[in-house]
Design an enzyme around this catalytic site. Structure first.
Site, short mmCIF file in Angstrom:
data_model
loop_
_atom_site.label_atom_id
_atom_site.label_comp_id
_atom_site.label_asym_id
_atom_site.label_seq_id
_atom_site.Cartn_x
_atom_site.Cartn_y
_atom_site.Cartn_z
N ARG A 92 42.01 51.57 5.25
CA ARG A 92 41.62 50.81 6.51
C ARG A 92 40.21 50.29 6.55
O ARG A 92 39.33 50.70 6.16
CB ARG A 92 41.66 51.99 7.67
CG ARG A 92 42.61 53.15 7.50
CD ARG A 92 42.48 54.19 8.32
NE ARG A 92 42.63 53.77 10.00
CZ ARG A 92 42.31 54.72 10.81
NH1 ARG A 92 41.92 55.95 10.46
NH2 ARG A 92 42.11 54.15 12.05
N GLY A 101 41.64 44.30 15.11
CA GLY A 101 42.72 43.36 14.79
C GLY A 101 42.24 42.36 13.71
O GLY A 101 43.07 41.45 13.36
N MET A 103 40.76 42.91 10.70
CA MET A 103 40.90 43.43 9.29
C MET A 103 42.34 44.03 9.30
O MET A 103 42.62 44.84 10.25
CB MET A 103 40.01 44.21 8.64
CG MET A 103 38.62 43.74 9.05
SD MET A 103 38.05 42.57 8.13
CE MET A 103 36.76 41.85 8.78
N ARG A 336 36.32 55.87 19.27
CA ARG A 336 35.24 54.57 19.38
C ARG A 336 35.03 54.58 20.87
O ARG A 336 35.83 54.68 21.88
CB ARG A 336 35.54 53.43 18.72
CG ARG A 336 36.54 52.60 19.59
CD ARG A 336 36.64 51.33 18.70
NE ARG A 336 38.00 50.67 19.37
CZ ARG A 336 38.65 49.73 18.93
NH1 ARG A 336 38.72 49.54 17.73
NH2 ARG A 336 39.78 49.49 19.57
N HIS A 454 48.07 43.28 21.57
CA HIS A 454 46.86 42.42 20.95
C HIS A 454 46.22 41.43 22.16
O HIS A 454 45.09 41.60 22.37
CB HIS A 454 47.70 41.53 19.68
CG HIS A 454 46.39 40.61 19.35
ND1 HIS A 454 46.59 39.06 19.65
CD2 HIS A 454 45.53 40.67 18.43
CE1 HIS A 454 45.32 38.67 18.96
NE2 HIS A 454 44.65 39.45 18.17
N SER A 764 7.17 25.07 29.79
CA SER A 764 8.49 25.66 29.77
C SER A 764 9.03 25.03 28.61
O SER A 764 9.11 23.80 28.14
CB SER A 764 9.16 25.04 31.12
OG SER A 764 10.28 25.55 31.14
N GLY A 766 11.81 23.58 26.65
CA GLY A 766 13.12 23.01 26.73
C GLY A 766 13.88 23.09 25.42
O GLY A 766 13.75 22.22 24.68
N CYS A 831 13.67 27.00 29.78
CA CYS A 831 14.71 26.49 30.65
C CYS A 831 15.94 25.81 29.94
O CYS A 831 16.77 24.99 30.73
CB CYS A 831 14.06 25.44 31.60
SG CYS A 831 13.17 24.17 30.77
N TYR A 851 9.06 34.19 31.96
CA TYR A 851 10.40 33.94 32.62
C TYR A 851 11.50 33.11 31.81
O TYR A 851 10.76 32.77 30.91
CB TYR A 851 10.43 33.29 34.15
CG TYR A 851 10.13 32.07 34.16
CD1 TYR A 851 11.18 31.16 33.84
CD2 TYR A 851 8.76 31.53 34.40
CE1 TYR A 851 10.77 29.52 33.83
CE2 TYR A 851 8.52 30.15 34.34
CZ TYR A 851 9.48 29.13 34.19
OH TYR A 851 9.33 27.82 34.21
#
Ligand code: ADP
Ligand code: MG
Ligand code: MG
Length: 875
Positions: A92, A101, A103, A336, A454, A764, A766, A831, A851
């Site tokens: 496994r 799903g 492997m 898990r 699935h 800021s 970009g 931003c 921010y």
């Protein structure tokens, strides 16, 4: 010497990096004293070695693996390849992060003709023995030799037809024996060699196949979507088999300690008697709900419930488990932290806090911010849905509402979506090959499969709406049509599906936006308590601003003023300005725009209730505003008092070879300072007006000059801004404060940020332009070649979706440091589109930004990610 192989008894849950998630948890369950079949884990480091060594398992690792087989033999008293008492194992995969799903697993390894014959005789259960063998050949051929499942499934179907049965379990020992022989013949015809009989050869082949599967296309797509680095590798678990296919006292199942769709605190799962491995999720037969196990096998059920409690208390989170019952004896095969819908994640986290199991800080840390996206997606309009009559109902596998055109293949879903169509992918059942199509679809509808199929699992993971197991559908995939409720649906017909109720509707049903309250609100409050990074929004309209405010935005980080110019009443004035010959003419045109622009800004200040509003001055190249249609050109000529040819000449004059690097951004304000002056007046007058209405708000407009690369160009534009603003403020007798800053989006600006900060009161980043200019490719064209870059592992991610921390990130960090040198209190923000990506938010926290700013719907995601970044950094 490096250790590559660990017995389950040697590991624990902290060893995820080495043992992978599955291996670490198998080890942990072993040490908790739970009934886990014996086994060992070949480490992720061995996978890395496999690739480093040119896709080979080196002799030393092979030796270590075989030594561990011997250890297993000693403990179990069985022997690998023995005819009398054979040790059969599963092989496994298990990476650090779970990749459901992705492997493939091989069961019943160690069988060959001789072993199976003896086993069939000695066990008194020949059906079981042959069932194991045919499954093994099937899985080994598919996973290791890539023969393809469909050939075997076809043989099974033919056999069932021949025998007049409909289910696998109705096939007899002789049927299965015959099938095994057919499978081997199929193998030989496809591969050219006989099916391998040596268990050691089988084992090494299987382990190699798992390592190899780390690099298959599905795994690569999944990793890219889930931020899992290629370098991690996968571990391989080799484990003694527990047989769920021994008859009516055996079975196999999957269960969650809480409901993964709603979060309800109640055992949730399914099981199938006389079955093995993926039978439960593959939809070969319809599984029974876990509650019924209480009747079928009361003792096993009680034991299982106890284990569930134990595991949940131990991991302090909802568990997703696999188990098998071999002749009334329970074996645990996996646990898990379970995947869950966003709504379930919020409920479970709040419940765990209320149950005293975790702290609010842990609750904040355990929710995947990307998951929240689905909660912020539209739901069906309540009134419309009430009136609508469902044409079918199936399992509510993944919540949300979707409406779109029917498509029947993953390829079509991808293609139609890329053309801008909203699609619903309708399939008999889905398989991992369908991932990309599922991603492209608004919703998924399947004919077969349960809550753990699935389609259901993957859709929940992606936050895509899914209705599964609609057996009322009469499907004709080959001819791309299906029948439901007496009507035939063809490709392109519109349907709506509700993943929260399982209802299916004919036609389109309107949707409405979601809101945050209840548990969502609680989690957000906790997140706000811990985060230090502020979250603003990118908004150009009052509606967007209000929506973002409701989602918790603490200001506007980017208002793109040009978006306000495209409305029909404004575009004429903009065009007039562009076609002007003199400054006076231009100013006359701009004067028409000014009151409208001022009104826009007033609405934005109102929406933000005194919080920061960052307004970027005109940025795009002017050619974006001129007409392309002949009749619009004629109209413009008329209003401008010019000939059509003159207008066409003006338009042609705006043509640029590389507009993204052309006459745009602050370059426009350098050429036409009157544009900046008009925008400044609008910004300042609006602020003065709204401040008068709300004296308690402290409005400080932020004027942002785009695309600066040189401090002198910023100084030049700033002079116009400051002179204009100060004159307005003085005339109004106001004491309004304002800030002037710049976007850092040209590498030169980052490199000279100490200079730029002399003029700029804030930066800021970009990151859209900064990324495209740093990489030297445009985001509009990158799609054409990025796939080859992914395939060749040159880039693992789209740098426009997830910030490139190595290169672009270095520029950001450099600019922050240089900017602070000049101006210690400089305000720093981001931003670009990246602002709402959790890993980028973490990066921004770590480089010390004030921010992040993102689109309204991503605001809650950013708030949560910001809190997680802080919690992680504090650790
Ligand atoms: P996945 O990660 O895709 O779930 P797994 O390795 O967990 O793959 O296994 C696939 C299926 O095989 C599961 O149903 C699992 O329970 C079953 N399985 C794996 N190992 C064993 C074993 N040793 N005995 C019985 N069933 C097993
Ligand atoms: Mg599993
Ligand atoms: Mg830009």
């Amino acid at each position: 010497m490096m250790k590559y192989v660990y017995q389950f008894s040697e590991g624990n849950k902290e060893m995820r990096n080495t043992l992978g998630g599955k291996g670490a948890n198998l080890a942990e369950m072993t040490s908790l004293g739970l009934p886990v079949p014996q086994g060992f884990t070949v480490s992720t480091e061995a996978c890395t070695r496999y690739y480093d060594d040119g896709r080979k398992i080196s002799e030393d690792i092979e030796k270590e693996i075989m030594e561990n087989i011997e250890k297993m033999e000693k403990v179990t008293g069985m022997k690998f390849g023995d005819v009398e008492n054979p040790l059969l194992v599963s092989v496994r995969s298990g990476a650090r992060a779970s990749m459901p799903g992705m492997m493939d697993t091989i069961l019943n390894l160690g069988l060959n003709e001789e072993v199976v014959e003896t086993l069939a005789k000695k066990s008194g259960n020949p059906r079981w023995a042959w069932d194991c063998y045919r499954r093994f050949i099937q899985m080994y051929s598919d996973v290791v030799m890539e023969v393809g499942k469909k050939y075997f499934e076809q043989l099974i179907d033919e056999m069932k037809e021949k025998k007049g049965v409909t289910q696998d379990v109705e096939l007899t020992a002789d049927d299965l024996k015959e099938l095994a022989n057919q499978f081997k013949a199929e193998y030989k015809s496809k591969i050219g060699d006989d099916f391998p009989t040596d268990p050691k050869e089988q084992l090494m082949g299987a382990i190699k196949a798992v390592f190899r599967s780390w690099d298959n296309p599905r795994a690569n797509v999944y990793r890219r979507d889930n931020d899992i680095p290629y370098s991690w590798g996968t571990a391989v678990n080799v484990q003694m088999m527990a047989f769920g296919n021994m008859g009516d006292t055996s079975g196999t199942g999957v269960a969650f300690t809480r409901n993964p769709a709603t979060g309800e605190k109640k055992l949730f799962g399914e099981f199938l008697m006389n079955a093995q491995g993926e039978d439960v999720v593959a939809g070969v037969r319809t599984p029974q709900p876990i509650d019924q196990l209480k009747e079928v096998m009361p003792e096993v059920y009680d034991q299982f419930v106890e284990i569930c409690h134990k595991l949940e208390n131990h991991y302090r989170d909802m568990q997703d488990m696999e188990f098998t019952i071999q002749d009334k004896k329970l074996y645990m095969l996996q646990t898990r932290n379970g995947k869950r819908t966003a709504a379930a994640a919020l409920k479970i986290a709040c419940d765990l806090v209320d149950e005293g199991m975790i702290s609010d800080k842990e609750a904040v840390a355990m929710i995947d911010p990307r998951n929240l996206d689905s909660l912020l997606h539209p739901q069906f309009d309540a009134a419309a849905i009430k009136k609508a009559e469902p044409i079918g109902k199936a399992l509510a596998a993944s919540p949300g509402a979707a409406c779109g055109k029917v498509v029947f293949t993953a390829e079509d879903a991808k293609e139609w979506a890329s053309r801008g169509d909203k699609v619903i992918l309708v399939r008999l059942e889905t398989s991992p090959e369908d991932i990309e199509g599922m991603k492209a679809a608004q919703g998924i509808l399947t004919v077969r499969g349960g809550m753990t199929s699935h389609a259901a699992v993957v859709a929940r993971g992606m936050g895509t709406c899914c209705v599964s197991g609609c057996s009322a559908i009469n499907m004709d995939e080959d001819n791309k049509k299906f029948e439901l409720a007496g009507k035939t649906f063809h490709e392109g017909d519109v349907i709506s599906i509700d993943g929260s109720t399982g209802n299916i509707y004919d036609g389109a049903i309107p949707t409405v936006d979601a809101s945050i309250g209840g548990e969502f609100g609680r989690i957000m409050d906790w997140a706000d308590k811990y985060r230090t990074l502020q979250v603003r929004t990118n908004a150009d309209t009052p509606d967007d601003a209000k929506r973002a405010r409701a989602l918790g935005a603490e200001g506007i980080g980017l208002c793109r003023t040009e978006h306000m110019f495209f409305e029909s009443d404004r575009i004429a004035a903009i065009r007039e300005m562009i076609c002007s010959d003199t400054v006076e003419q231009r100013e006359k045109a701009l004067a028409k725009l000014e009151p409208m622009q001022q009104g826009d800004f007033e609405a934005l200040y109102e929406a933000m209730e005194g919080d920061g509003v960052n307004i970027r001055f005109l940025d795009p190249p002017l050619h974006e505003f001129v007409p392309t249609e002949e009749k619009d050109i004629e109209q413009l000529a008329k209003t401008q008092g010019k000939t059509v040819d003159e207008i066409k000449a003006i338009i042609a004059g705006l043509h640029e070879f590389n507009p993204m690097m052309g006459h745009r951004g602050c370059r426009l304000a350098v050429t036409y300072p009157e544009i900046a002056a008009m925008q400044t007046r609008a910004v300042i007058k609006a602020a003065i007006n709204v401040s008068k209405k709300h004296p308690d708000w402290n409005i400080v407009p932020e004027i942002m000059i785009p695309l600066v690369g040189e401090v002198k160009e910023l100084a030049f534009v700033k002079k116009t801004v400051v002179e204009t603003a100060d004159a307005e403020i003085k005339a109004a007798g106001s004491n309004l404060k304002y800030k002037v800053g710049t976007m850092i989006e040209i590498p030169r600006a980052a490199l000279t940020a100490d200079e730029i900060a002399k003029e700029a009161e804030f930066f800021s980043f970009g990151t859209n332009d900064l990324t495209q200019m740093t990489f030297g490719f445009s985001r509009d064209d990158a799609g054409k070649f990025l796939d080859s870059y992914y395939d060749n592992k040159i880039y693992e991610n789209d740098p426009f979706a997830k910030i490139d921390q190595v290169g672009v990130g270095k520029l950001v960090k450099m600019a922050c440091d240089l900017g602070k040198q000049t101006r210690p209190d400089i305000k720093l923000g981001i931003c670009g589109e990246h602002g709402g990506d959790p890993s980028t938010v973490e990066f921004c926290h770590n480089v010390g930004l004030t921010y992040v700013s993102c689109s309204p719907f991503r605001v809650p995601i950013a708030r949560l990610a910001a809190a997680q970044a802080k919690i992680k950094a504090d650790k």
